[in-house]
Design an enzyme around this catalytic site. Structure first.
Site, mmCIF file in Angstrom:
data_model
loop_
_atom_site.group_PDB
_atom_site.id
_atom_site.type_symbol
_atom_site.label_atom_id
_atom_site.label_comp_id
_atom_site.label_asym_id
_atom_site.label_seq_id
_atom_site.Cartn_x
_atom_site.Cartn_y
_atom_site.Cartn_z
ATOM 1 N N CYS A 163 -1.633 -0.842 -4.284
ATOM 2 C CA CYS A 163 -2.342 -0.559 -3.590
ATOM 3 C C CYS A 163 -1.393 1.351 -3.655
ATOM 4 O O CYS A 163 -0.940 1.014 -3.195
ATOM 5 C CB CYS A 163 -2.885 -0.955 -2.608
ATOM 6 S SG CYS A 163 -4.283 -0.102 -1.920
ATOM 7 N N ASP A 178 -10.558 1.979 -3.393
ATOM 8 C CA ASP A 178 -10.820 1.936 -2.131
ATOM 9 C C ASP A 178 -12.672 1.613 -2.557
ATOM 10 O O ASP A 178 -12.937 1.226 -1.010
ATOM 11 C CB ASP A 178 -10.432 3.159 -1.299
ATOM 12 C CG ASP A 178 -9.749 2.337 -0.834
ATOM 13 O OD1 ASP A 178 -8.914 1.194 -0.558
ATOM 14 O OD2 ASP A 178 -9.009 3.468 0.427
ATOM 15 N N ASP A 230 0.356 -1.689 0.101
ATOM 16 C CA ASP A 230 0.024 0.009 -0.181
ATOM 17 C C ASP A 230 0.915 1.547 -0.001
ATOM 18 O O ASP A 230 1.302 1.104 -0.042
ATOM 19 C CB ASP A 230 -0.480 -0.313 1.653
ATOM 20 C CG ASP A 230 -1.891 0.574 1.137
ATOM 21 O OD1 ASP A 230 -2.638 1.296 0.103
ATOM 22 O OD2 ASP A 230 -3.265 1.181 2.058
HETATM 23 C C1 DGJ Z 1 -6.159 1.940 1.818
HETATM 24 C C2 DGJ Z 1 -5.994 0.330 1.083
HETATM 25 O O1 DGJ Z 1 -6.744 1.363 -0.318
HETATM 26 C C3 DGJ Z 1 -7.238 -0.431 2.229
HETATM 27 O O2 DGJ Z 1 -7.692 -1.088 0.829
HETATM 28 C C4 DGJ Z 1 -6.667 -0.754 3.112
HETATM 29 O O3 DGJ Z 1 -5.626 -1.599 3.269
HETATM 30 C C5 DGJ Z 1 -6.316 0.521 4.027
HETATM 31 N N1 DGJ Z 1 -5.082 1.432 3.211
HETATM 32 C C6 DGJ Z 1 -5.511 0.438 5.529
HETATM 33 O O4 DGJ Z 1 -4.497 0.901 5.812
#
Ligand code: DGJ
Length: 778
Positions: free
Chosen positions: A525, A547, A477
């Site tokens: 991500c 998201d 992420d």
């Molecule tokens: C942002 C991501 O896009 C979510 O799917 C999740 O992993 C959160 N961060 C966790 O903090």
């Protein structure tokens, strides 16, 4: 095929030709990029020049007919009369900025070379060829090397450029784009993809008749504000007809594309790293490599352009173990429990998930340090939260593996919280400006990946995590846009190098880990789609697209991605309702239908789910597994994109097609629907059928009384009890048809319910209704 003789250069792919030539004055004139032509006398492509119009600047006294402002060029700089967007800008040691790049030499290389420090396309079979043309600046001797690689089968040409300081003094690059491409007319349609968090990839069209249009990012990432991918087409190009050129960049940082119409009606596209707040000092002998740009042309509309890009991304960008390997169906803990979990609650979730057929369990954020919210602990990857996970990562991984599931983990390696052990030890490792207030973003700061020591440390820290026994998957992420650009590692005069150096550091970190752990499936991500680009896809074969898991929002988001990226690259989850981002309620079958047109996963608390929903999930997963190969790696067709959205995926052998239809909003009285098909084998017969489902009686409200022998109060006890046992049968679609009928005529579906009775010949199709259809070659 590359034809080159030092005067004219012709690059042919299966269906396209790209041509340029060396002008008498040495500059490279662009001649043509479009449908394949077989021209033995390329001089017919030359523009004719007898005079330079009006108050233009003429190139030199020997060439009063030539103004660079009105030539289609392969590269361009400032100072010699071309007032359009330059590709390169410098500040020389003497303070001047004028450059004049003229032809020096060329070579054809029988492969696709890697780019120094940057990810790039590759060709395993060594069919790709590369043309390198070296230009020399007349005054300072700098070299500019333009590279063109051709990927014949997918009709793609990639371009990149290298600036070599072959002078004796230092020079400061203030702009170094990857390419320019000039068209000979105005009025082209520029299509780009915009958005923000949870609203990625909204398509926007501008027909450019004059002036300049810029699509760029300055978030430090390729960004959800404006994806690097864009298209140039004729104003009347459609999905299946007309000229279109697609552009993408193998780069994950700030990007820039400017389209500009000149006073004489030529359109220039300039593309590469965003020059805003960018400079790069090159000492004598040093060089700078610009990222690779990917371009494709189709004369048959957006569909073929997308198919070219998809083939290219699958074959020449994604790589490694998971390139063509079927991706596991996962359950992710984030929307199921956010930060609030223990190893017991996770294992409980994993058990139900396993029963439904899920293959991979992913523990998302919250497993390290005191990470009970998003305010702390980023950086403390060596401190597993023992209150939540008494057996540590290894203990949980074992429990998950023992259930017969793969185990996956969330990390955010590029970030640091001020409230973390790492920050207390190394405050100088965060990107911030000493002594100044710092802007915040999700309570976290960027680690200074310009500093090799930080990258080395992170390689070590992540290697420990990645080496957890039983770990098969990582979600990487990145939730912070850039602010307060500053590296304490770099001297003052190099602070404009920060954003690009960060990206180079990020690539080294990612590349090292990908090479060290080749079998781990990595999913990218960045708050969803804030870093969805070809650079990232060189290391992660799939990226969390958004998201936003709402099925209706996802229609727009996934439709946007589909222009540039194959469906194996964007992941999509079935989540709870009301949806956590929009509070919209959609049927679980519609959520599945949309999610299965990306890489399918689940992200909801199955422990709290109704038995009916669990049964649906089980049936969905069984179906998905049967068609997974086609769904993940087949050819993607956009067939409708209005109130009704229709997508179809056809496997490469044209044996199987899966088609999804979803309605945003019911239109009373519009009961007739035709499903379109594309890509099937015209000469074969297909068994066409719809997925047969049953519907909840309560969906018909108090209409139940039109058939019930006794009065039933809507939502009363009796209504609820009956609904448990009596299901409404869905409509049937089942017949045999030839491929050419399906491709050219489509299928007229059963009528939708419009208030005049319901039976098995009528489609129950309220707001957000969706269907899946299949065509199988007989
Ligand atoms: C942002 C991501 O896009 C979510 O799917 C999740 O992993 C959160 N961060 C966790 O903090």
């Amino acid at each position: 095929m590359i034809k080159a003789d030092g005067k004219v250069f012709i690059l042919n792919t299966k269906n396209t030709t790209y041509a340029f030539r060396v002008m008498e004055t040495g500059q490279l004139e662009h001649l043509y990029y479009g449908r394949l032509i077989h021209e033995d006398e390329p001089s017919v492509l030359n523009e004719k020049r007898a005079f330079a119009p009006g108050n233009t600047v003429t190139y030199n006294p020997e060439h009063p007919e030539l103004t660079l402002e009105d030539v289609r060029l392969e590269t361009s700089a400032i100072g010699k009369g071309d007032f359009r967007e330059p590709m390169v800008e410098v500040i020389c040691a003497d303070g001047s900025s004028t450059l004049d790049f003229v032809y020096d030499s060329y070579q054809v290389i029988n492969c696709k070379p890697e780019l120094q420090g940057l990810p790039s396309s590759y060709d395993e079979d060594d069919n790709a060829k590369t043309l390198e043309v070296t230009l020399k600046d007349k005054n300072h001797g700098f070299k500019l090397i333009l590279s063109y690689s051709i990927f014949e089968e997918c009709d793609v040409i990639t371009r990149s450029a290298r600036f070599v300081n072959s002078s004796e003094e230092s020079v400061k690059l203030t702009r170094m784009l990857s390419m320019v491409l000039d068209y000979d007319k105005p009025g082209m349609k520029i299509t780009s993809f915009h958005g923000s968090w949870t609203r990625e990839m909204n398509k926007a069209d501008v027909v450019l008749t004059a002036g300049k249009l810029v699509n760029s990012s300055f978030t430090g990432t390729s960004s959800n504000r404006c994806n690097p991918f864009f298209m140039v087409s004729e104003a009347d190009t459609t999905e299946t007809d007309g000229d279109v050129w697609g552009f993408n960049l193998v780069y994950s940082g700030n990007h820039y594309s400017a389209s500009e119409v000149s006073p004489w009606g030529k359109t220039r596209v300039a593309y590469g790293i965003n020059p805003q707040n960018f400079s790069w000092t090159l000492e004598a002998g040093e060089e700078f490599q610009a990222p690779e740009a990917v371009i494709t042309y189709s004369g048959d509309g957006y569909r073929q352009m997308s198919l070219n890009m998809h083939d290219f991304v699958r074959e020449h960008i994604t790589r490694g173990t998971w390139k063509y390997k079927e991706r596991p169906i996962l359950i992710n803990s984030w929307e199921a429990s956010y930060f609030d979990f223990t190893d017991k609650s996770l294992v409980k979730l994993a058990k139900v998930a396993k029963d439904t057929g899920v293959e991979l369990f992913v523990m998302d954020d919250g497993w390290f340090g005191e990470r009970n919210d998003d305010k702390r602990a980023l950086g403390d990857w060596d401190i597993v939260n023992k209150k939540k996970l008494p057996g540590g990562l290894e203990g949980l991984a074992k429990k998950i593996n023992d259930l017969g599931l793969m185990f996956g983990l969330w990390v955010e390696p590029e970030m640091i919280n001020v409230d973390s052990e790492l920050y207390r030890k190394h405050p100088d490792w965060a990107i911030d400006i000493p002594g100044m207030d710092h802007a915040e973003g999700r309570n976290q700061r960027l680690l200074d990946l310009c500093n090799p020591e930080v990258v080395d440390y992170m390689i070590e820290a992540m290697s420990e995590v990645f080496a957890t026994p039983g770990l098969s998957y990582i979600k990487w992420d990145m939730n912070r846009n850039f602010s307060d650009y500053y590296s304490k590692y770099l001297p003052a005069e190099k602070q404009q190098e920060v954003s690009h150096r960060y990206v180079l550091g990020f690539y080294r970190l990612l590349r090292t880990l990908a090479e060290k752990f080749p079998d781990i499936l990595m999913e990218g991500c960045a708050s969803g789609g804030n870093r969805f680009d070809l650079g990232a896809l060189c290391y992660y074969p799939q990226i969390w697209a958004s998201d936003n898991t709402d099925a209706v929002s996802r229609l727009t988001i996934q439709n946007g991605y589909s222009y540039a990226y194959p469906q194996s690259t964007y992941t999509a989850h079935v989540s709870a309702c009301p949806n956590h981002q929009t509070l919209r309620v959609t049927p679980i079958e519609s959520r599945f239908a949309v999610a299965s047109f990306g890489v399918l996963g689940y992200e909801l608390n199955l422990n709290d789910a109704k038995a009916e929903d669990i049964a649906s999930v089980k049936a969905q997963i069984e179906l998905y597994k049967k068609y997974r190969k086609t769904l993940q790696f087949g050819d993607f067709y956009r067939l409708k994109n209005g109130n009704i959205v229709e997508w179809s995926i056809v496997d490469k052998n044209k044996n199987t097609a899966v088609t999804m239809l979803m309605q945003r909003e019911i239109m009373a009285g519009e009961q007739y629907l035709r499903i379109d098909q594309a890509g099937l084998d015209n000469d074969s017969k297909y068994h066409f059928f719809g997925r047969k489902l049953e519907y909840n009686l309560k969906g018909f409200g108090d209409l139940v009384n039109t058939v019930a022998p006794v009065h039933i109060k809507q939502d009363g006890v009796l209504h609820n009890v009956i609904a448990k046992f009596v299901k409404m049968p869905g409509e049937s679609e089942d017949f045999v048809a030839s491929g050419d009928t399906l491709n050219n005529v489509g299928v007229k579906l059963a009528q939708s319910f419009v208030g005049t009775g319901y039976n098995e010949q009528v489609r129950y199709f309220p707001d957000f209704g969706a269907r899946l259809y299949f065509a199988e070659k007989i």
